[in-house]
Every structure is written in structure tokens, then in C-alpha cells.
Design a protein around this motif. Structure first.
Motif, PDB file in Angstrom:
ATOM      1  N   PRO A   1       0.815  -1.213   0.000  1.00 33.97           N
ATOM      2  CA  PRO A   1       0.000   0.000   0.000  1.00 33.97           C
ATOM      3  C   PRO A   1       0.851   1.266   0.000  1.00 33.97           C
ATOM      4  O   PRO A   1       1.797   1.397   0.763  1.00 33.97           O
ATOM      5  N   ALA A   2       0.527   2.140  -0.918  1.00 40.16           N
ATOM      6  CA  ALA A   2       1.222   3.415  -1.023  1.00 40.16           C
ATOM      7  C   ALA A   2       0.218   4.529  -0.727  1.00 40.16           C
ATOM      8  O   ALA A   2      -0.985   4.294  -0.647  1.00 40.16           O
ATOM      9  N   SER A   3       0.718   5.727  -0.593  1.00 39.38           N
ATOM     10  CA  SER A   3      -0.179   6.854  -0.344  1.00 39.38           C
ATOM     11  C   SER A   3      -1.036   7.091  -1.587  1.00 39.38           C
ATOM     12  O   SER A   3      -0.650   6.745  -2.702  1.00 39.38           O
ATOM     13  N   TRP A   4      -2.193   7.676  -1.395  1.00 37.65           N
ATOM     14  CA  TRP A   4      -3.085   7.918  -2.527  1.00 37.65           C
ATOM     15  C   TRP A   4      -2.471   8.903  -3.505  1.00 37.65           C
ATOM     16  O   TRP A   4      -2.697   8.821  -4.704  1.00 37.65           O
ATOM     17  N   ILE A   5      -1.645   9.812  -3.005  1.00 34.69           N
ATOM     18  CA  ILE A   5      -0.990  10.785  -3.886  1.00 34.69           C
ATOM     19  C   ILE A   5      -0.004  10.087  -4.814  1.00 34.69           C
ATOM     20  O   ILE A   5      -0.004  10.295  -6.032  1.00 34.69           O
ATOM     21  N   SER A   6       0.849   9.232  -4.249  1.00 34.30           N
ATOM     22  CA  SER A   6       1.848   8.554  -5.083  1.00 34.30           C
ATOM     23  C   SER A   6       1.189   7.576  -6.049  1.00 34.30           C
ATOM     24  O   SER A   6       1.611   7.452  -7.203  1.00 34.30           O
TER      25      SER A   6
END
Length: 123
Positions: free
Chosen positions: A107-112
Motif C-alpha cells: 500500500p502506497a499513499s493515494w498521492i503517489s
């Protein structure tokens, strides 16, 4: 915000782009795919290449035969619009699998996720 919301936003952007592009997505390789699908319908799976100049007459394993049949069927049912729609759906499904797998695995940030997804569309 759920972890799949960025993937959904990127897929919506890709769907909009494919909708606007429409039949522009039908290119030279598309025609080869359609001819290959027609050849498979008429003669079965080929063992020798007769569709290209450089490989003509050489032994050949057609690895994309199912996609060729699907696109040929889409052409018979819906013409070039059907072919463009089938290609768009296939691209969206492949992109969705990649985005969801990425969101599940690491899981990555929604921005990235959004930035990388949109850059990949641009590429």
C-alpha cells in the motif's frame, strides 16, 4: 478514502482518454490481429507464418490466437467501433489488475498511487 479510490480515479482518467481517442486506437497491428483472427476461423491455428514478409514460410507458434479471435469477433459484431471498445476494455482490465495488485501488495499513499498511475498512462 479507501485504498482503492486512487486506482478508481486513475482508471476513470484512462477510460475518458480511451473514449475520446475512439477509433484512433485502431492501428497497423490491429489490422494484423483482425487478419490473423479471420485466418484462424477459416483454417485453424497456423503452424507456419504466411502473414509477414521476413518470417514467411517459417515455423511459428501463434501465442495471441485467443485475442485474435476475440478481436475478429468484435469486428464481426460491432465493426471498428467494436474493435476499439474491446481494446479499451482490455486495456482498462489490465490496468485495473496492475493497480489493485499494487495497492494490495504494498500500500502506497493515494498521492503517489495517483501520480504514478497518471504518469504510466502518459507513457
Amino acid at each position: 478514502m479507501t485504498r482503492y479510490a486512487p486506482a478508481a480515479a486513475v482508471l476513470a482518467a484512462l477510460a475518458l482518454l480511451l473514449l475520446v481517442a475512439g477509433s484512433i486506437t485502431v492501428v497497423q497491428d490491429t489490422w494484423l490481429t483482425l487478419v490473423s483472427g479471420k485466418t484462424i476461423i477459416q483454417s485453424g491455428l497456423p503452424r507456419v507464418d504466411h502473414l509477414t514478409v521476413l518470417a514467411s514460410g517459417h515455423q511459428w507458434t501463434d501465442q495471441q490466437w485467443l485475442a485474435q479471435l476475440a478481436f475478429y469477433g468484435a469486428d464481426r459484431i460491432g465493426g471498428l467501433k467494436g474493435v476499439a471498445l474491446t481494446g479499451a476494455v482490455a486495456a482498462l482490465l489490465a490496468y485495473a489488475v496492475a493497480l489493485v495488485a499494487g495497492a494490495r501488495r504494498r500500500p502506497a499513499s493515494w498521492i503517489s498511487t495517483t501520480i504514478v498511475g497518471l504518469l504510466a498512462i502518459g507513457a
